[in-house]
Design a protein around this motif. Structure first.
Motif, PDB file in Angstrom:
ATOM      1  N   LEU A 119       0.842  -1.205   0.000  1.00  0.00           N
ATOM      2  CA  LEU A 119       0.000   0.000   0.000  1.00  0.00           C
ATOM      3  C   LEU A 119       0.875   1.252   0.000  1.00  0.00           C
ATOM      4  CD1 LEU A 119      -2.764  -1.012   2.579  1.00  0.00           C
ATOM      5  CD2 LEU A 119      -2.564  -1.575   0.156  1.00  0.00           C
ATOM      6  N   LEU A 120       1.977   1.216   0.747  1.00  0.00           N
ATOM      7  CA  LEU A 120       2.908   2.353   0.745  1.00  0.00           C
ATOM      8  C   LEU A 120       3.522   2.520  -0.649  1.00  0.00           C
ATOM      9  CD1 LEU A 120       4.766   1.715   4.145  1.00  0.00           C
ATOM     10  CD2 LEU A 120       3.101   3.531   3.683  1.00  0.00           C
ATOM     11  N   LEU A 121       3.901   1.396  -1.262  1.00  0.00           N
ATOM     12  CA  LEU A 121       4.572   1.461  -2.570  1.00  0.00           C
ATOM     13  C   LEU A 121       3.645   1.942  -3.671  1.00  0.00           C
ATOM     14  CD1 LEU A 121       6.538  -1.902  -2.353  1.00  0.00           C
ATOM     15  CD2 LEU A 121       7.523   0.395  -2.316  1.00  0.00           C
ATOM     16  N   SER A 122       2.355   1.699  -3.518  1.00  0.00           N
ATOM     17  CA  SER A 122       1.416   2.084  -4.579  1.00  0.00           C
ATOM     18  C   SER A 122       0.700   3.384  -4.240  1.00  0.00           C
ATOM     19  CB  SER A 122       0.403   0.959  -4.808  1.00  0.00           C
ATOM     20  OG  SER A 122      -0.248   0.637  -3.598  1.00  0.00           O
ATOM     21  N   ASN A 123       1.229   4.125  -3.268  1.00  0.00           N
ATOM     22  CA  ASN A 123       0.639   5.420  -2.876  1.00  0.00           C
ATOM     23  C   ASN A 123      -0.881   5.317  -2.732  1.00  0.00           C
ATOM     24  OD1 ASN A 123       3.130   6.814  -2.872  1.00  0.00           O
ATOM     25  ND2 ASN A 123       3.069   6.863  -5.112  1.00  0.00           N
ATOM     26  N   SER A 124      -1.305   4.273  -2.042  1.00  0.00           N
ATOM     27  CA  SER A 124      -2.739   4.008  -1.886  1.00  0.00           C
ATOM     28  C   SER A 124      -3.428   5.091  -1.079  1.00  0.00           C
ATOM     29  CB  SER A 124      -2.940   2.693  -1.140  1.00  0.00           C
ATOM     30  OG  SER A 124      -2.303   1.671  -1.825  1.00  0.00           O
ATOM     31  N   HIS A 125      -4.732   5.119  -1.227  1.00  0.00           N
ATOM     32  CA  HIS A 125      -5.567   5.952  -0.362  1.00  0.00           C
ATOM     33  C   HIS A 125      -6.409   5.020   0.508  1.00  0.00           C
ATOM     34  CE1 HIS A 125      -4.213   9.167  -2.831  1.00  0.00           C
ATOM     35  NE2 HIS A 125      -4.842  10.039  -2.081  1.00  0.00           N
ATOM     36  N   ILE A 126      -6.805   5.524   1.652  1.00  0.00           N
ATOM     37  CA  ILE A 126      -7.672   4.709   2.506  1.00  0.00           C
ATOM     38  C   ILE A 126      -8.894   5.525   2.897  1.00  0.00           C
ATOM     39  CG2 ILE A 126      -5.814   3.234   3.377  1.00  0.00           C
ATOM     40  CD1 ILE A 126      -5.764   4.792   5.917  1.00  0.00           C
ATOM     41  N   VAL A 127      -9.999   4.808   3.068  1.00  0.00           N
ATOM     42  CA  VAL A 127     -11.243   5.451   3.488  1.00  0.00           C
ATOM     43  C   VAL A 127     -11.435   5.146   4.967  1.00  0.00           C
ATOM     44  CG1 VAL A 127     -13.745   5.532   3.163  1.00  0.00           C
ATOM     45  CG2 VAL A 127     -12.231   5.248   1.173  1.00  0.00           C
ATOM     46  N   ILE A 128     -11.595   6.228   5.734  1.00  0.00           N
ATOM     47  CA  ILE A 128     -11.701   6.141   7.193  1.00  0.00           C
ATOM     48  C   ILE A 128     -13.072   6.664   7.606  1.00  0.00           C
ATOM     49  CG2 ILE A 128     -10.781   7.131   9.352  1.00  0.00           C
ATOM     50  CD1 ILE A 128      -8.762   5.345   8.008  1.00  0.00           C
ATOM     51  N   ALA A 129     -13.721   5.982   8.554  1.00  0.00           N
ATOM     52  CA  ALA A 129     -15.008   6.473   9.072  1.00  0.00           C
ATOM     53  C   ALA A 129     -14.870   6.782  10.553  1.00  0.00           C
ATOM     54  CB  ALA A 129     -16.099   5.429   8.859  1.00  0.00           C
ATOM     55  N   GLY A 130     -15.541   7.853  10.973  1.00  0.00           N
ATOM     56  CA  GLY A 130     -15.517   8.235  12.383  1.00  0.00           C
ATOM     57  C   GLY A 130     -16.624   9.239  12.645  1.00  0.00           C
ATOM     58  N   LYS A 131     -16.626   9.822  13.830  1.00  0.00           N
ATOM     59  CA  LYS A 131     -17.763  10.693  14.154  1.00  0.00           C
ATOM     60  C   LYS A 131     -17.778  11.971  13.308  1.00  0.00           C
ATOM     61  CE  LYS A 131     -15.785  12.929  18.202  1.00  0.00           C
ATOM     62  NZ  LYS A 131     -15.781  13.107  19.614  1.00  0.00           N
ATOM     63  N   GLN A 132     -16.624  12.316  12.689  1.00  0.00           N
ATOM     64  CA  GLN A 132     -16.601  13.480  11.784  1.00  0.00           C
ATOM     65  C   GLN A 132     -17.118  13.119  10.396  1.00  0.00           C
ATOM     66  OE1 GLN A 132     -15.837  16.034  13.402  1.00  0.00           O
ATOM     67  NE2 GLN A 132     -14.519  15.293  15.045  1.00  0.00           N
ATOM     68  N   GLY A 133     -17.443  11.869  10.146  1.00  0.00           N
ATOM     69  CA  GLY A 133     -17.924  11.447   8.831  1.00  0.00           C
ATOM     70  C   GLY A 133     -16.934  10.498   8.172  1.00  0.00           C
ATOM     71  N   ILE A 134     -17.001  10.446   6.843  1.00  0.00           N
ATOM     72  CA  ILE A 134     -16.148   9.520   6.088  1.00  0.00           C
ATOM     73  C   ILE A 134     -15.145  10.350   5.306  1.00  0.00           C
ATOM     74  CG2 ILE A 134     -16.139   7.785   4.246  1.00  0.00           C
ATOM     75  CD1 ILE A 134     -18.968   7.013   5.120  1.00  0.00           C
ATOM     76  N   ARG A 135     -13.858   9.977   5.378  1.00  0.00           N
ATOM     77  CA  ARG A 135     -12.843  10.753   4.644  1.00  0.00           C
ATOM     78  C   ARG A 135     -11.873   9.817   3.951  1.00  0.00           C
ATOM     79  NH1 ARG A 135      -8.192  12.108   8.516  1.00  0.00           N
ATOM     80  NH2 ARG A 135      -8.572  10.683  10.239  1.00  0.00           N
ATOM     81  N   GLU A 136     -11.350  10.326   2.827  1.00  0.00           N
ATOM     82  CA  GLU A 136     -10.344   9.562   2.082  1.00  0.00           C
ATOM     83  C   GLU A 136      -9.011  10.273   2.235  1.00  0.00           C
ATOM     84  OE1 GLU A 136     -11.218   8.739  -2.138  1.00  0.00           O
ATOM     85  OE2 GLU A 136      -9.052   8.871  -2.492  1.00  0.00           O
ATOM     86  N   SER A 163      -4.394   9.818   2.104  1.00  0.00           N
ATOM     87  CA  SER A 163      -3.256   9.029   1.628  1.00  0.00           C
ATOM     88  C   SER A 163      -2.794   8.083   2.738  1.00  0.00           C
ATOM     89  CB  SER A 163      -2.118   9.980   1.256  1.00  0.00           C
ATOM     90  OG  SER A 163      -0.907   9.259   1.195  1.00  0.00           O
ATOM     91  N   ILE A 164      -2.397   6.878   2.346  1.00  0.00           N
ATOM     92  CA  ILE A 164      -1.851   5.919   3.315  1.00  0.00           C
ATOM     93  C   ILE A 164      -0.652   6.527   4.042  1.00  0.00           C
ATOM     94  CG2 ILE A 164      -0.314   4.776   1.631  1.00  0.00           C
ATOM     95  CD1 ILE A 164      -2.177   2.747   4.191  1.00  0.00           C
ATOM     96  N   HIS A 165       0.090   7.388   3.355  1.00  0.00           N
ATOM     97  CA  HIS A 165       1.290   7.983   3.966  1.00  0.00           C
ATOM     98  C   HIS A 165       0.930   8.903   5.143  1.00  0.00           C
ATOM     99  CE1 HIS A 165       3.844   6.289   0.875  1.00  0.00           C
ATOM    100  NE2 HIS A 165       3.011   6.746  -0.035  1.00  0.00           N
TER     101      HIS A 165
END
Ligand SMILES: Cc1cc2nc3c(=O)[nH]c(=O)nc-3n(C[C@H](O)[C@H](O)[C@H](O)COP(=O)(O)OP(=O)(O)OC[C@H]3O[C@@H](n4cnc5c(N)ncnc54)[C@H](O)[C@@H]3O)c2cc1C
Length: 277
Positions: free
Chosen positions: A128-145, A147-149
């Motif tokens: 994931l680091l090598l492919s500059n992936s993005h991750i989707v995170i959910a929490g009380k502020q909502g959903i955000r995308e 960078s893995i970095h």
């Protein structure tokens, strides 16, 4: 046996998971998100953790995605390492996943649980680091995308109550030339002395490491030195090792000096394998 009682919740949507976490937290139940449970059960058995409630994410539909959306591969947080290897959408990730634990454990271990585990290895994060992936995170502020970095700059950085929903990988990285080496103290199952995952993109080699420092990492400065073809390979490796982001680990798998020796050889193998491709 787990020597304490806890409550078990299985939400069916992202919003339900977030709301239940907040509510259980407010009740002082010290909730924890649950993927495959392999680490949570081990730590609970020896009472290193004592959650009053677990929130199992496996019924959240977005956490089970595995497929393409436009030009991105989407991998849900609850996809197991076995499934990833069987479906094989990203061969470097499949090979890295196959190096983790044994088949029985990989049938349980999830992508989210591996990259947010307490252990210092978290090998599934390397591709994931090598492919500059993005991750989707959910929490009380909502959903955000993001960078893995941003999340894996040495320490994992998620706010309390946040969880990984899925990982997004640009399709162009999936078929690049790669190598994966995992060096253990002994045998074919176990934590790494050194793991290197590497990709070659536009003539440049990109490397990521587990087992070397107390966290998985990729270093732009190390990659710059490894790609300096004006220098002999051994000198490039020597100079790259001087740029490690933290001292080399000593643990039950091996001493720092032994790890350094294994690291040097593995970096040489990596350059040798990818430079000719
Ligand atoms: C025999 C054995 C050998 C192993 N060898 C290796 C190895 O060599 N290299 C390696 O990297 N791993 C290895 N592992 C795996 C590692 O130790 C963990 O057990 C595993 O990664 C945990 O995954 P899980 O899905 O079971 O997570 P869980 O036990 O469910 O959770 C682990 C942690 O991640 C958090 N979490 C889970 N899902 C999410 C999410 N979606 N978002 C945010 N946080 C989340 C949990 O709250 C918890 O803190 C090995 C495991 C075993 C059993």
């Amino acid at each position: 046996m787990i020597p304490f009682d806890f409550e078990y919740y299985r939400p069916e949507s992202i919003s339900m998971a977030v709301e239940w976490f907040q509510s259980l937290q407010a009740q002082g139940k010290n909730p924890i998100y649950y993927g495959g449970g392999t680490e949570i059960i081990t730590l609970a058995r020896n009472q290193s953790i004592q959650p009053g409630a677990v929130i199992d994410l496996k019924s959240v539909p977005e956490c089970n995605l595995l497929g393409f959306q436009n030009d991105r591969l989407v991998i849900g947080a609850c996809v197991t390492l076995s499934t990833l290897t069987a479906v094989n959408p990203f061969p470097l990730l499949s090979e890295t996943a196959q190096g983790v634990a044994d088949q029985t454990a990989r049938n349980k271990i999830t992508m989210g649980g591996n990259i947010f585990s307490e252990i210092p290895y978290r090998e599934a994060v390397l591709p994931l680091l090598l492919s500059n992936s993005h991750i989707v995170i959910a929490g009380k502020q909502g959903i955000r995308e993001i960078s893995i970095h941003h999340v894996f700059s040495e320490q994992r950085r998620l706010e309390a109550g946040e969880f990984l929903v899925c990982v997004l990988i640009d399709r162009t990285y999936l078929t690049l030339p790669y190598v994966h080496y995992k060096k253990r103290q002994i045998g074919f199952v176990g934590y790494p002395l050194v793991t290197i995952a590497a990709l070659k993109k536009d003539t440049q080699i990109h490397t990521a490491y587990s087992g070397v420092c107390p966290f998985p990492f990729q270093s732009a400065e190390m990659d710059r030195l490894l790609n300096d073809i004006s220098l002999p390979r051994a000198q490039r490796v020597h100079e790259a090792i001087l740029q490690l982001p933290a001292p080399i680990m000593t643990d039950t798998e091996g001493s720092a000096s032994y790890r350094k020796f294994v690291l040097q050889q593995t970096m040489l193998d990596t350059i040798h394998a990818l430079e000719s491709r």
